[in-house]
Design a protein around this motif. Structure first.
Motif, PDB file in Angstrom:
ATOM      1  N   ASP A  76      -6.951  -4.020  -0.642  1.00 50.14           N
ATOM      2  CA  ASP A  76      -6.464  -3.526   0.640  1.00 50.14           C
ATOM      3  C   ASP A  76      -4.955  -3.301   0.656  1.00 50.14           C
ATOM      4  O   ASP A  76      -4.396  -2.870   1.662  1.00 50.14           O
ATOM      5  N   ALA A  77      -4.300  -3.619  -0.427  1.00 38.55           N
ATOM      6  CA  ALA A  77      -2.841  -3.475  -0.505  1.00 38.55           C
ATOM      7  C   ALA A  77      -2.485  -2.084  -1.010  1.00 38.55           C
ATOM      8  O   ALA A  77      -3.282  -1.406  -1.647  1.00 38.55           O
ATOM      9  N   GLY A  78      -1.277  -1.668  -0.728  1.00 34.31           N
ATOM     10  CA  GLY A  78      -0.795  -0.394  -1.244  1.00 34.31           C
ATOM     11  C   GLY A  78      -0.505  -0.481  -2.730  1.00 34.31           C
ATOM     12  O   GLY A  78      -0.599  -1.548  -3.338  1.00 34.31           O
ATOM     13  N   GLU A  79      -0.184   0.644  -3.299  1.00 32.07           N
ATOM     14  CA  GLU A  79       0.135   0.707  -4.720  1.00 32.07           C
ATOM     15  C   GLU A  79       1.614   0.991  -4.920  1.00 32.07           C
ATOM     16  O   GLU A  79       2.230   1.692  -4.123  1.00 32.07           O
ATOM     17  N   ASP A  80       2.149   0.440  -5.988  1.00 33.55           N
ATOM     18  CA  ASP A  80       3.494   0.774  -6.441  1.00 33.55           C
ATOM     19  C   ASP A  80       3.343   1.482  -7.772  1.00 33.55           C
ATOM     20  O   ASP A  80       2.647   1.002  -8.666  1.00 33.55           O
ATOM     21  N   VAL A  81       3.976   2.647  -7.903  1.00 33.36           N
ATOM     22  CA  VAL A  81       3.891   3.428  -9.134  1.00 33.36           C
ATOM     23  C   VAL A  81       5.268   3.458  -9.775  1.00 33.36           C
ATOM     24  O   VAL A  81       6.266   3.772  -9.117  1.00 33.36           O
TER      25      VAL A  81
END
Length: 75
Positions: free
Chosen positions: A15-20
């Protein structure tokens, strides 16, 4: 899966966002003998095998490297 650069996709959970983070080849080999890639700051470093297996490498003392969810070759 050899590339001059990759996107490392980090996530804390479903449910967390992603870091790219974009990493490029350093010309060095990691502990497993595979190429090491780093971001522009040199803080994020990862050894990436030709099969897309990723080992995030600590770049400083006391660092606890995050787990990589996915790796994508840059086009």
């Amino acid at each position: 899966m050899s590339s001059q650069g990759y996107e490392l996709v980090f996530s804390e959970g479903p449910d967390a966002g992603e870091d790219v983070v974009v990493v490029t080849a350093t010309g060095q080999a990691g502990p497993g003998g595979h190429p090491v890639y780093a971001d522009a700051t040199g803080i994020v470093r990862a050894e990436i095998s030709d099969r897309g297996e990723v080992r995030v490498l600590a770049s400083g003392g006391g660092q606890n490297p995050a787990r990589v969810v996915r790796v994508r070759p840059l086009e």
